[in-house]
Design an enzyme around this catalytic site. Structure first.
Site, PDB file in Angstrom:
ATOM      1  N   GLY A   8       0.993  -0.950   0.016  1.00 43.39           N
ATOM      2  CA  GLY A   8      -0.008  -0.027   0.008  1.00 43.39           C
ATOM      3  C   GLY A   8       0.758   1.328  -0.103  1.00 43.39           C
ATOM      4  CG  ASN A   9       5.522   2.594   0.371  1.00 44.56           C
ATOM      5  OD1 ASN A   9       5.773   3.431  -0.752  1.00 44.56           O
ATOM      6  ND2 ASN A   9       6.370   2.850   1.540  1.00 44.56           N
ATOM      7  CE  LYS A  12       8.558  -0.704   0.113  1.00 42.55           C
ATOM      8  NZ  LYS A  12       8.250  -1.826   1.052  1.00 42.55           N
ATOM      9  CG  ASP A  68       9.572  -6.780   4.212  1.00 39.18           C
ATOM     10  OD1 ASP A  68       8.822  -6.053   4.456  1.00 39.18           O
ATOM     11  OD2 ASP A  68      10.529  -7.100   5.230  1.00 39.18           O
ATOM     12  CG  PHE A 153       9.778   6.308  -1.486  1.00 34.77           C
ATOM     13  CD1 PHE A 153       9.406   5.325  -0.390  1.00 34.77           C
ATOM     14  CD2 PHE A 153       9.875   6.148  -2.870  1.00 34.77           C
ATOM     15  CE1 PHE A 153       9.604   4.003  -0.947  1.00 34.77           C
ATOM     16  CE2 PHE A 153      10.112   4.677  -3.128  1.00 34.77           C
ATOM     17  CZ  PHE A 153      10.121   3.782  -2.154  1.00 34.77           C
ATOM     18  N   GLY A 154      11.119   7.548   1.464  1.00 36.25           N
ATOM     19  CA  GLY A 154      11.786   6.761   2.576  1.00 36.25           C
ATOM     20  C   GLY A 154      12.868   7.584   2.980  1.00 36.25           C
ATOM     21  NE  ARG A 182      10.871  -1.466  -4.030  1.00 38.01           N
ATOM     22  CZ  ARG A 182      11.180  -0.397  -3.220  1.00 38.01           C
ATOM     23  NH1 ARG A 182      11.486   0.864  -3.561  1.00 38.01           N
ATOM     24  NH2 ARG A 182      11.378  -0.556  -1.697  1.00 38.01           N
TER      25      ARG A 182
END
Length: 201
Positions: A8-9, A12, A68, A153-154, A182
């Site tokens: 739900g991010n 991502k 993850d 982000f993050g 990723r």
């Protein structure tokens, strides 16, 4: 092929859509199907990715890709690790997590601020799939002492990318996807999916 993304991010999801756009995959986010995220009870990235993928498959009856990922900092014995998204506590946002990370690293010399982003991707064809495809991507850098850049982000604003001589938040989306944890994991996952499908014909 339809595939549900077990996340739900939004950051991502945007990266997944960009990375998968050249392939014949119809991507749907689990949140768009009304699927709630499961409790992440694993102690490793792999365990949590499997939990999320199986949950998404069972709830959607579709193949699922689950991610993850997180940041492991050497000087912090691998923290924040699997707790990266909630490092500053439940309900924390990216800015809160960065504030805590920089506070934990106060006084740590630049040479000792090494860090690695990890991304584990899991692909399951169905909820009972006994042979998940698991791919692990890594992106090495170090933690800056202040934020730089407006993208990503993050922890991107404080993650220094040596090969680009900038923060991850200063990279374009295309540059980031080409070298990130990723991006690497996704390229390996797509190759593995294509290989599995080719063996069936």
């Amino acid at each position: 092929m339809n595939v549900v993304i077990a996340s739900g991010n939004q950051g991502k999801l945007n990266e997944f859509r960009t990375l998968l756009s050249p392939y014949k995959m119809e991507v749907v986010a689990q949140s768009d199907l009304g699927i709630e995220a499961p409790e992440e009870t694993g102690l490793t990235f792999i365990e949590n990715a499997l939990i999320k993928a199986r949950h998404a498959c069972a709830a959607s009856d579709l193949p699922a890709i689950a991610d993850d990922s997180g940041l492991a900092v050497g000087a912090l014995q691998g923290a924040p690790g699997i707790y990266s998204a909630r490092y500053a506590g439940e309900g924390a946002n990216d800015a809160d997590n960065i504030v805590r990370l920089l506070r934990e690293l106060e006084g740590v010399a630049e040479a000792a601020r090494s860090a690695t982003f990890h991304c584990v991707l899991v692909y399951l064809e169905h909820a009972e799939d006994p042979t998940p495809i698991v791919c692990h991507g890594q992106w090495k850098g170090r933690i800056l002492d202040s934020r730089r850049g407006e993208g990503g982000f993050g922890y991107d604003p404080v993650f220094w990318v040596p090969e680009k001589q900038c923060a991850a938040a200063e990279l374009s989306k295309q540059e980031k996807n080409a070298i990130s944890h990723r991006g690497k994991a996704m390229m390996a996952l797509l190759a593995a999916i294509e290989s599995r499908q080719a063996q069936r014909f």
